[in-house]
Write a protein that holds these residues in place. Structure first.
Motif, PDB file in Angstrom:
ATOM      1  N   THR A 111      19.513  74.750  42.545  1.00 34.16           N
ATOM      2  CA  THR A 111      18.318  74.134  42.263  1.00 34.16           C
ATOM      3  C   THR A 111      18.662  73.456  40.794  1.00 34.16           C
ATOM      4  OG1 THR A 111      17.238  75.908  40.969  1.00 34.16           O
ATOM      5  CG2 THR A 111      16.879  75.500  43.375  1.00 34.16           C
ATOM      6  N   PRO A 112      17.714  72.494  40.445  1.00 40.32           N
ATOM      7  CA  PRO A 112      17.925  71.541  39.236  1.00 40.32           C
ATOM      8  C   PRO A 112      17.948  72.336  38.102  1.00 40.32           C
ATOM      9  CG  PRO A 112      16.465  70.566  40.863  1.00 40.32           C
ATOM     10  CD  PRO A 112      16.813  71.854  41.276  1.00 40.32           C
ATOM     11  N   GLY A 113      18.672  72.041  36.909  1.00 38.82           N
ATOM     12  CA  GLY A 113      18.534  72.386  35.497  1.00 38.82           C
ATOM     13  C   GLY A 113      17.526  71.914  34.809  1.00 38.82           C
ATOM     14  N   ILE A 114      17.436  70.584  35.018  1.00 40.26           N
ATOM     15  CA  ILE A 114      16.409  69.665  34.516  1.00 40.26           C
ATOM     16  C   ILE A 114      15.480  68.949  35.645  1.00 40.26           C
ATOM     17  CG2 ILE A 114      15.880  67.629  33.221  1.00 40.26           C
ATOM     18  CD1 ILE A 114      18.631  67.817  32.103  1.00 40.26           C
ATOM     19  N   PRO A 115      14.238  69.270  35.600  1.00 40.10           N
ATOM     20  CA  PRO A 115      13.133  68.962  36.793  1.00 40.10           C
ATOM     21  C   PRO A 115      12.973  67.577  36.539  1.00 40.10           C
ATOM     22  CG  PRO A 115      12.019  70.215  35.418  1.00 40.10           C
ATOM     23  CD  PRO A 115      13.584  70.229  34.768  1.00 40.10           C
ATOM     24  N   ASP A 116      12.757  66.883  37.972  1.00 39.86           N
ATOM     25  CA  ASP A 116      11.817  65.556  37.795  1.00 39.86           C
ATOM     26  C   ASP A 116      10.321  65.721  38.063  1.00 39.86           C
ATOM     27  OD1 ASP A 116      11.911  66.403  40.466  1.00 39.86           O
ATOM     28  OD2 ASP A 116      11.925  64.552  41.415  1.00 39.86           O
ATOM     29  N   LYS A 117       9.849  66.728  38.503  1.00 40.05           N
ATOM     30  CA  LYS A 117       8.528  67.167  38.575  1.00 40.05           C
ATOM     31  C   LYS A 117       8.060  68.766  38.017  1.00 40.05           C
ATOM     32  CE  LYS A 117       8.000  64.186  42.680  1.00 40.05           C
ATOM     33  NZ  LYS A 117       9.612  64.060  42.896  1.00 40.05           N
ATOM     34  N   LYS A 118       7.692  68.642  36.916  1.00 45.48           N
ATOM     35  CA  LYS A 118       7.431  69.952  36.253  1.00 45.48           C
ATOM     36  C   LYS A 118       6.698  70.977  36.925  1.00 45.48           C
ATOM     37  CE  LYS A 118       8.544  68.451  31.544  1.00 45.48           C
ATOM     38  NZ  LYS A 118       7.786  68.499  30.091  1.00 45.48           N
ATOM     39  N   VAL A 119       5.733  70.489  37.714  1.00 47.77           N
ATOM     40  CA  VAL A 119       4.757  71.401  38.528  1.00 47.77           C
ATOM     41  C   VAL A 119       5.506  71.959  39.747  1.00 47.77           C
ATOM     42  CG1 VAL A 119       2.510  71.471  39.964  1.00 47.77           C
ATOM     43  CG2 VAL A 119       2.688  70.429  37.742  1.00 47.77           C
ATOM     44  N   ILE A 120       6.173  70.972  40.293  1.00 47.47           N
ATOM     45  CA  ILE A 120       6.808  71.488  41.489  1.00 47.47           C
ATOM     46  C   ILE A 120       8.282  72.499  41.222  1.00 47.47           C
ATOM     47  CG2 ILE A 120       8.252  70.730  43.411  1.00 47.47           C
ATOM     48  CD1 ILE A 120       5.338  70.115  43.645  1.00 47.47           C
ATOM     49  N   TYR A 121       8.642  72.284  40.040  1.00 48.74           N
ATOM     50  CA  TYR A 121       9.893  72.908  39.367  1.00 48.74           C
ATOM     51  C   TYR A 121       8.961  74.318  39.070  1.00 48.74           C
ATOM     52  CZ  TYR A 121      13.957  74.016  36.910  1.00 48.74           C
ATOM     53  OH  TYR A 121      15.281  74.422  36.378  1.00 48.74           O
ATOM     54  N   SER A 122       7.958  74.601  38.655  1.00 46.49           N
ATOM     55  CA  SER A 122       7.180  75.703  38.288  1.00 46.49           C
ATOM     56  C   SER A 122       7.051  76.601  39.808  1.00 46.49           C
ATOM     57  CB  SER A 122       5.965  75.679  37.740  1.00 46.49           C
ATOM     58  OG  SER A 122       5.522  76.718  37.408  1.00 46.49           O
ATOM     59  N   VAL A 123       6.690  75.973  40.695  1.00 41.48           N
ATOM     60  CA  VAL A 123       6.624  76.564  42.041  1.00 41.48           C
ATOM     61  C   VAL A 123       7.933  76.905  42.390  1.00 41.48           C
ATOM     62  CG1 VAL A 123       5.649  76.192  44.376  1.00 41.48           C
ATOM     63  CG2 VAL A 123       4.595  75.120  42.475  1.00 41.48           C
TER      64      VAL A 123
END
Length: 588
Positions: free
Chosen positions: A470-482
């Motif tokens: 999965t990404p190390g730098i997210p494009d969507k922080k909320v989705i990254y948290s999920v």
């Protein structure tokens, strides 16, 4: 196949614990963007079209004559176009939200009446029972049941607007009518089926499922080229466009009217000027941050037919939740491209909003291109009832030459929210279940069903090497948290999780046992698996399968292994916010 140089990017500091934010990471505005100057002009003239100088003044304005080096500047016109497009979507969202709010207020007001309150509760109970008995995964049913039980008025309203399949009866009839003419153009060749049964029974089982439920057959006499570097893929697309003789089809979720897209556009304009049929099809929401509706008129002035999928409007429409997430280019029905990348600068690392952008794609040659042609023509002809439809599909399915070097089996397929069959998810589940040694995934988002979690965990428990990047730098922080909220559930059962340290990995690939692979647009999240129109290519026993494996290995080499941290460390504790978001992940 491209690779990533880890020396170019900041690695995690030694005194930083895994899972913490990367210090000094690449900022959203820390990289320069390409300048907006003019292309080198070429003598393009079409009967009835504007003079060449007018054409290029209008659209060919983004690469400097001195070499096209990046810059942060945008023209006033580009800024206005992007701003107007975003404002249009915001206005549509606000308008729809107000309409939903009025409906809820009306229900609440009527609910003050004893009889209306009773009717609402009965309707809520009926919906809960109906949802519980649906042939859907538990993860899809539970959020709606909870919402309706605790907030009957809002829950019932939202379910009737969003929870039901977005496809209206009219929409289903429209697609069915087009499919009835298209699918006979791509019959299954039984010799290929029998050969696949003999040579790879596991792949043959998946192909049987795809042929029966997605209606796209499996082919021999087809070649797959895998690209782990999107810049190489784009250059290959340009070269194939130059060879076009009959037609060019583009279908992309997002198009940015800048340098990367213009590399294709310049050739398409030249081809359109010679009488070759050129079509562009894009999703309105996906492209809203890049272009506005003037883009259609711009393309038409250049001799390119252009349509938009599911325009965002201020009127409430249950189909708005379903987007065209596909990414396909077809040339003459003989060559096709698909993959995770859209036609915007960030996908080719011209700009770097989230560090290094990792993506991938495939080029298909031969018989299997027919499936992509059918996918495009289905969407093009079914999207609007008032647009002129094709009357002669046969001319887009030419006879294919023999490819003596072609090996293995190739099966491009589409996934649609209209048929209520989660084809993409079922293909992934089947590959995991049939894995004998390993199964690896790259996905930008990880929001999956209990069935997927169980299947991955069971595979890991029986000794299969299951890995997810999965990404190390997210494009969507909320989705990254999920996404991270799923790590512990998977890692404690033996699944290995890696985060791509250099930036954002947007690839959607799966590879297993050096024999089977999938590359396309299907993320491991609910929106891709259940709500969007998607496409992918399943291929087996091809040299490209090993190319996918090598690319995934190169990604793992520059990624951070967070398995232990999320199994036993602080990362194993799910925050309350993550738990709440995960409960309603199906709605994200």
């Amino acid at each position: 196949m491209g690779s990533t140089d880890p020396k170019k990017y900041r690695r995690p500091s030694a005194d930083r614990k895994p899972g913490q934010t990367e210090p000094g990471r690449i900022s959203r505005r820390g990289w320069k963007r390409p300048n907006d100057s003019g292309w080198n002009r070429k003598n393009l003239r079409t009967a009835g079209s504007p003079a060449p100088q007018d054409v290029h003044e209008e659209v060919m304005h983004t690469v400097r004559a001195s070499g096209g080096k990046p810059s942060d500047k945008k023209t006033v016109e580009q800024k206005a176009e992007t701003r107007n497009s975003v404002l249009r979507v915001i206005f549509a969202v606000i308008s729809i939200s107000l309409q939903v709010g009025l409906i809820i207020v009306a229900f609440a007001y009527l609910n003050n009446n004893e009889w209306m309150s009773l009717i609402t509760r009965i309707l809520a109970f009926v919906l809960v029972v109906g949802i519980y008995s649906q042939y859907k995964t538990v993860s899809m049913r539970t959020p709606w049941i909870v919402l309706i039980m605790f907030y009957p008025i809002a829950g019932v309203t939202f379910y009737l607007l969003v929870g039901l399949s977005g496809a209206t009866r009219t929409m289903r009839r429209r697609y069915s009518a087009v499919d009835a003419e298209l699918f006979p153009m791509i019959p299954q060749e039984q010799g290929t089926v029998l050969r696949e049964e003999r040579e790879n029974r596991d792949a043959a089982a998946i192909s049987r499922y795809l042929t029966k439920y997605s209606h796209f057959p499996v082919y021999g006499n087809s070649d797959v080229t895998y690209y782990g570097d999107t810049r190489q893929a784009l250059e290959a697309q340009v070269e194939e466009l130059k060879k076009a003789e009959h037609f060019i089809f583009l279908e992309y979720y997002a198009i940015e009217d800048k340098e990367s897209f213009h590399k294709l556009l310049e050739v398409m304009v030249e081809k359109a000027a010679t009488g070759i049929e050129v079509r562009v099809f894009y999703d309105d929401l996906g492209s809203s941050g890049f272009i506005n509706t003037d883009f259609i008129d711009k393309m038409r002035r250049l001799g390119i037919a252009c349509r938009v999928f599911n325009p965002m409007g201020p009127i409430l429409n249950v189909f708005l939740n379903n987007r065209d997430h596909r990414k396909v280019m077809i040339v003459d029905g003989k060559v096709a491209f698909t993959g995770g990348y859209n036609l915007a600068n960030e996908y080719f690392n011209v700009t770097h909003p989230y560090g290094h952008w990792k993506d991938s794609g495939v080029k298909i040659c031969g018989e299997a291109v027919k499936n992509f042609t059918a996918m495009f023509l289905e969407m093009w002809n079914a999207v609007r009832p008032d647009d002129g439809d094709d009357r002669n599909y046969g001319r887009y399915f030419p006879d294919q030459p023999d490819l003596p070097d072609a090996r293995g089996f190739v099966q491009p397929f589409a996934d649609s929210p209209i048929d209520n069959e989660p084809v993409g998810e079922n293909v992934y589940l089947s590959i995991i279940e049939k894995a004998q040694n390993y199964v690896w995934f790259i996905t930008p988002y990880l929001i999956i069903t209990e069935e997927m979690i169980h299947t991955m965990g069971l595979a890991a428990k029986r000794g299969i090497d299951v890995r997810i990047i999965t990404p190390g730098i997210p494009d969507k922080k909320v989705i990254y948290s999920v996404t991270r909220s799923y790590y512990n559930t998977l890692t404690r059962n033996g699944v290995k999780i890696y985060e791509y340290t250099p930036g954002f990995c947007h690839s959607k690939v799966c590879v297993s046992d050096d024999r089977m692979a999938v590359c396309g647009t299907i993320n491991l999240d609910y929106r891709s698996l259940y709500h969007h129109f998607e496409d992918a290519c399943f291929f087996a026993d091809c040299p490209a399968v090993l190319d996918v494996r090598r690319d995934v290995e190169s990604v793992i080499a520059v990624s951070r292994d967070v398995t232990d941290y999320y199994t036993t460390g602080r990362g194993a504790l799910m925050r309350a916010g993550q738990a709440f978001l995960r409960m309603f992940a199906t709605l994200l």
